[in-house]
Design a protein around this motif. Sequence first.
Motif, PDB file in Angstrom:
ATOM      1  N   SER A  21       0.971  -0.953  -0.032  1.00  0.00           N
ATOM      2  CA  SER A  21       0.086  -0.251   0.393  1.00  0.00           C
ATOM      3  C   SER A  21       1.008   1.394  -0.247  1.00  0.00           C
ATOM      4  N   VAL A  22       2.372   1.555   1.017  1.00  0.00           N
ATOM      5  CA  VAL A  22       2.959   2.440   0.704  1.00  0.00           C
ATOM      6  C   VAL A  22       3.608   2.716  -0.538  1.00  0.00           C
ATOM      7  N   PHE A  23       3.445   1.485  -1.650  1.00  0.00           N
ATOM      8  CA  PHE A  23       4.368   1.397  -2.785  1.00  0.00           C
ATOM      9  C   PHE A  23       3.037   2.301  -3.613  1.00  0.00           C
ATOM     10  N   GLU A  24       2.276   1.401  -3.895  1.00  0.00           N
ATOM     11  CA  GLU A  24       0.292   1.883  -4.143  1.00  0.00           C
ATOM     12  C   GLU A  24       0.243   3.487  -4.184  1.00  0.00           C
ATOM     13  N   PHE A  25       0.325   4.010  -2.894  1.00  0.00           N
ATOM     14  CA  PHE A  25       0.087   5.533  -2.347  1.00  0.00           C
ATOM     15  C   PHE A  25       0.809   6.579  -3.173  1.00  0.00           C
ATOM     16  N   ALA A  26       1.719   5.597  -3.476  1.00  0.00           N
ATOM     17  CA  ALA A  26       3.364   6.618  -3.970  1.00  0.00           C
ATOM     18  C   ALA A  26       3.181   6.840  -4.942  1.00  0.00           C
ATOM     19  N   ASN A  27       2.717   6.072  -6.015  1.00  0.00           N
ATOM     20  CA  ASN A  27       2.803   6.577  -7.275  1.00  0.00           C
ATOM     21  C   ASN A  27       1.020   7.198  -7.793  1.00  0.00           C
ATOM     22  N   LEU A  28       0.209   7.010  -6.982  1.00  0.00           N
ATOM     23  CA  LEU A  28      -0.656   8.081  -6.523  1.00  0.00           C
ATOM     24  C   LEU A  28      -0.231   9.290  -5.897  1.00  0.00           C
ATOM     25  N   ALA A  29       0.260   9.687  -5.032  1.00  0.00           N
ATOM     26  CA  ALA A  29       0.636  10.507  -5.114  1.00  0.00           C
ATOM     27  C   ALA A  29       1.653  11.455  -6.022  1.00  0.00           C
ATOM     28  N   GLY A  31       1.726  10.930  -8.850  1.00  0.00           N
ATOM     29  CA  GLY A  31       0.913  10.443 -10.652  1.00  0.00           C
ATOM     30  C   GLY A  31       1.558  10.095 -11.450  1.00  0.00           C
ATOM     31  N   ASP A  32       2.337   9.362 -11.242  1.00  0.00           N
ATOM     32  CA  ASP A  32       3.226   8.582 -12.029  1.00  0.00           C
ATOM     33  C   ASP A  32       3.211   6.679 -11.582  1.00  0.00           C
ATOM     34  N   ASP A  33       3.297   6.047 -12.469  1.00  0.00           N
ATOM     35  CA  ASP A  33       3.640   4.616 -12.120  1.00  0.00           C
ATOM     36  C   ASP A  33       5.409   4.579 -11.993  1.00  0.00           C
ATOM     37  N   PHE A  34       5.640   5.118 -10.934  1.00  0.00           N
ATOM     38  CA  PHE A  34       6.925   4.432 -10.362  1.00  0.00           C
ATOM     39  C   PHE A  34       7.619   3.637 -10.017  1.00  0.00           C
ATOM     40  N   TYR A  35       6.541   2.663  -9.156  1.00  0.00           N
ATOM     41  CA  TYR A  35       7.289   1.298  -8.455  1.00  0.00           C
ATOM     42  C   TYR A  35       5.896   0.220  -9.419  1.00  0.00           C
ATOM     43  N   GLU A  36       7.168  -0.328  -9.526  1.00  0.00           N
ATOM     44  CA  GLU A  36       6.051  -0.856 -10.304  1.00  0.00           C
ATOM     45  C   GLU A  36       6.732  -2.794  -9.795  1.00  0.00           C
ATOM     46  N   ILE A  37       5.726  -3.640  -9.438  1.00  0.00           N
ATOM     47  CA  ILE A  37       5.603  -5.104  -8.145  1.00  0.00           C
ATOM     48  C   ILE A  37       5.175  -5.613  -8.723  1.00  0.00           C
ATOM     49  N   ALA A  38       6.087  -7.186  -8.336  1.00  0.00           N
ATOM     50  CA  ALA A  38       5.905  -8.031  -8.814  1.00  0.00           C
ATOM     51  C   ALA A  38       5.709  -9.128  -7.520  1.00  0.00           C
ATOM     52  N   HIS A  39       5.259 -10.451  -7.445  1.00  0.00           N
ATOM     53  CA  HIS A  39       5.540 -11.266  -6.398  1.00  0.00           C
ATOM     54  C   HIS A  39       6.475 -12.400  -6.940  1.00  0.00           C
ATOM     55  N   VAL A 169      10.273   5.293   0.280  1.00  0.00           N
ATOM     56  CA  VAL A 169       9.381   6.067  -0.504  1.00  0.00           C
ATOM     57  C   VAL A 169       9.892   7.511  -0.642  1.00  0.00           C
ATOM     58  N   GLU A 170      10.790   7.851   0.779  1.00  0.00           N
ATOM     59  CA  GLU A 170      11.689   9.785   1.292  1.00  0.00           C
ATOM     60  C   GLU A 170      12.841   9.274  -0.263  1.00  0.00           C
ATOM     61  N   LYS A 171      13.880   8.389   0.466  1.00  0.00           N
ATOM     62  CA  LYS A 171      14.810   8.824  -0.469  1.00  0.00           C
ATOM     63  C   LYS A 171      14.029   8.167  -1.600  1.00  0.00           C
ATOM     64  N   ASP A 172      13.746   7.930  -3.135  1.00  0.00           N
ATOM     65  CA  ASP A 172      13.316   7.963  -3.926  1.00  0.00           C
ATOM     66  C   ASP A 172      12.506   8.674  -4.905  1.00  0.00           C
ATOM     67  N   LEU A 173      11.807   9.016  -3.601  1.00  0.00           N
ATOM     68  CA  LEU A 173      10.468  10.426  -4.264  1.00  0.00           C
ATOM     69  C   LEU A 173      10.598  11.651  -2.981  1.00  0.00           C
ATOM     70  N   GLY A 174      11.377  11.900  -2.294  1.00  0.00           N
ATOM     71  CA  GLY A 174      11.226  12.859  -1.324  1.00  0.00           C
ATOM     72  C   GLY A 174      10.777  13.070  -0.213  1.00  0.00           C
ATOM     73  N   PRO A 175      10.777  13.568   0.409  1.00  0.00           N
ATOM     74  CA  PRO A 175       9.480  13.846   2.039  1.00  0.00           C
ATOM     75  C   PRO A 175       8.558  14.614   1.384  1.00  0.00           C
ATOM     76  N   ASP A 176       7.958  15.110   0.625  1.00  0.00           N
ATOM     77  CA  ASP A 176       6.781  15.199   0.297  1.00  0.00           C
ATOM     78  C   ASP A 176       6.494  14.739  -0.095  1.00  0.00           C
ATOM     79  N   ILE A 177       6.209  13.573  -0.804  1.00  0.00           N
ATOM     80  CA  ILE A 177       5.535  12.374  -1.175  1.00  0.00           C
ATOM     81  C   ILE A 177       5.038  11.651   0.006  1.00  0.00           C
ATOM     82  N   ALA A 178       6.372  11.339   1.012  1.00  0.00           N
ATOM     83  CA  ALA A 178       6.384  10.297   1.566  1.00  0.00           C
ATOM     84  C   ALA A 178       5.391  11.398   2.727  1.00  0.00           C
ATOM     85  N   ARG A 179       5.498  12.448   2.984  1.00  0.00           N
ATOM     86  CA  ARG A 179       4.116  12.654   3.874  1.00  0.00           C
ATOM     87  C   ARG A 179       3.147  12.541   3.179  1.00  0.00           C
ATOM     88  N   ARG A 180       2.670  12.503   2.313  1.00  0.00           N
ATOM     89  CA  ARG A 180       1.707  12.387   1.904  1.00  0.00           C
ATOM     90  C   ARG A 180       1.022  11.391   1.330  1.00  0.00           C
TER      91      ARG A 180
END
Length: 317
Positions: A21-29, A31-39, A169-180
């Motif tokens: 969910s953290v990575f899913e909402f990071a993509n939403l915050a 506005g881009d599919d930055f993370y692609e997830i696979a199991h 997420v903070e390391k990859d996309l910055g503190p603003d995205i992480a807070r959101r």
Amino acid sequence: MHRIGYLLKDGFQLMSLATLSVFEFANLAAGDDFYEIAHYSLPGGSVRASSGVPVMTVKVTPSTYADTWILGGVLNPIEQPSLPRERAFVRQAAQASRRMAAICTGAYTLAEAGLLAGRRATTHWLYADALQARHPDIQVEGDRIYIVDGSLWTSAGMTAGLDLALAMVEKDLGPDIARRVAHKLVMHQHRSGGQSQHSEMLDLAPKSDRIQTALNYARKNLAQPLTVEVLAEQVHLSPRQFSRIFTEEIGLSPAKAIEGLRLEAARLMIERSRHPMEVIARETGFRDRRHMREVFLRGFGVPPQSLRRDAPPTLSA
């Protein structure tokens, strides 16, 4: 695009996947599919969590790649050690990826693969001592939320994995995205890795009413001097008697316990208010701001300002 691969096996803890969910909402915050997830799993196909929930996975091959690998933990890593094939793949993946993370007892897999030798790491507090005993070449810090040592990330149990993912997420996309993201997930704050897995206030469980009374008094009067003499007077004991009984029941000296209570109270004020540090130090009984900072570094491994930076603006006003 940043590819995240979850490496799962039968008996994995389903809570590990809550980090999705953290990575899913990071993509939403973002506005881009930055993370692609696979199991993934060694055999591929359906893998069952410890709760019995099945999850479909892709079989790993020597060419399988992810920028970040996340290893889920199991209920009992001592009874469920990693397999040789699993350890071999983890070693190979760690060399090719940007980072390798273990949630909860997943740290045992990293250790069994030889990746944590000479490094700092954490895991669920229940299994931290066993991890240290089995792998003395690791600096196990069993009272930390998460630890980053180079490209290797380890977290404490259960919800601490969310903090680790949010730190990524903070390391990859910055503190603003992480807070959101934290706000969306109703996480009161992004806990820094140096924070304790435990609450001093919850852990202090005396056996007698006298010591409980003294602790209740201390919690209500943290801004006041709380010497052994003052606390002993509240329960009608001599300072010597009080100190002996307190230490026997709590496992800490009165001074150490009071410091822990003050540290916990200061942490909560920092996370939930915008009071200046000087005010927080005074209200929680520290001599001054510098003294509070020293205790924070000793207790949490981070200065109080780092918690203020991590608190979401909407929840700390």
